[in-house]
Design an enzyme around this catalytic site. Sequence first.
Site, mmCIF file in Angstrom:
data_model
loop_
_atom_site.group_PDB
_atom_site.id
_atom_site.type_symbol
_atom_site.label_atom_id
_atom_site.label_comp_id
_atom_site.label_asym_id
_atom_site.label_seq_id
_atom_site.Cartn_x
_atom_site.Cartn_y
_atom_site.Cartn_z
ATOM 1 N N LEU A 1 0.829 -1.199 0.000
ATOM 2 C CA LEU A 1 0.000 0.000 0.000
ATOM 3 C C LEU A 1 0.868 1.256 0.000
ATOM 4 C CD1 LEU A 1 -2.665 1.579 0.313
ATOM 5 C CD2 LEU A 1 -2.450 1.227 2.786
ATOM 6 N N TYR A 2 1.805 1.347 0.917
ATOM 7 C CA TYR A 2 2.603 2.561 1.044
ATOM 8 C C TYR A 2 3.433 2.821 -0.208
ATOM 9 C CZ TYR A 2 1.276 1.891 5.915
ATOM 10 O OH TYR A 2 0.572 1.680 7.074
#
Length: 185
Positions: free
Chosen positions: A153-154
């Site tokens: 995600l990041y």
Amino acid sequence: MPLTFRHLTAPEFIDLAPALVDLYIAAMKYPVTIRDQRIAVWRRDAASSGFAAIAAYDGDQLAGIAYGFKGTRDKWWDLQLRRGLFRQQAMTPAMITVIRNYFEVAEVHVAPGLQCKGTGRQLMHRLLACTNEPYALLSTPEVPGEKNAAFGLYRSLGFLDVLRNFTYEGDSRPFAILGRKLPLT
């Protein structure tokens, strides 16, 4: 049923803190023995400058939480960040600019059965839209090859390395501190 998202006021966040921490414990597979201590910390965080919180709901069930606040020198995390930057000789002029003007993404968690379905991404977008700070910073436990949903995600949101294999005082686990310029696109 599609998820719904709610901005939580500080008083709402404080009231919901036990349920929010329960979700955090389940998502991170932490021992329940940390529950009371984490509830107290999360409630204190609600008084921070620039505090923002977003909750995701699946019907009436809590599905996710993300919160953060303006990074300031009086916060434990900021002190740890500065210590790490000095120790790793990464306190550059550009980094000084970042640490003077950042939003700390304190926590982002999704219920175990709903992970990897876009909830974390929606939480992050909504949370980071709440700040006027030009940078966002966060930390996540290191995992081999960055092979977990959090790193995925990041990285997909454009977060880059600030510090790697960093250990907080009182915690022997290595963490990655990641950051990015805002706004998200």
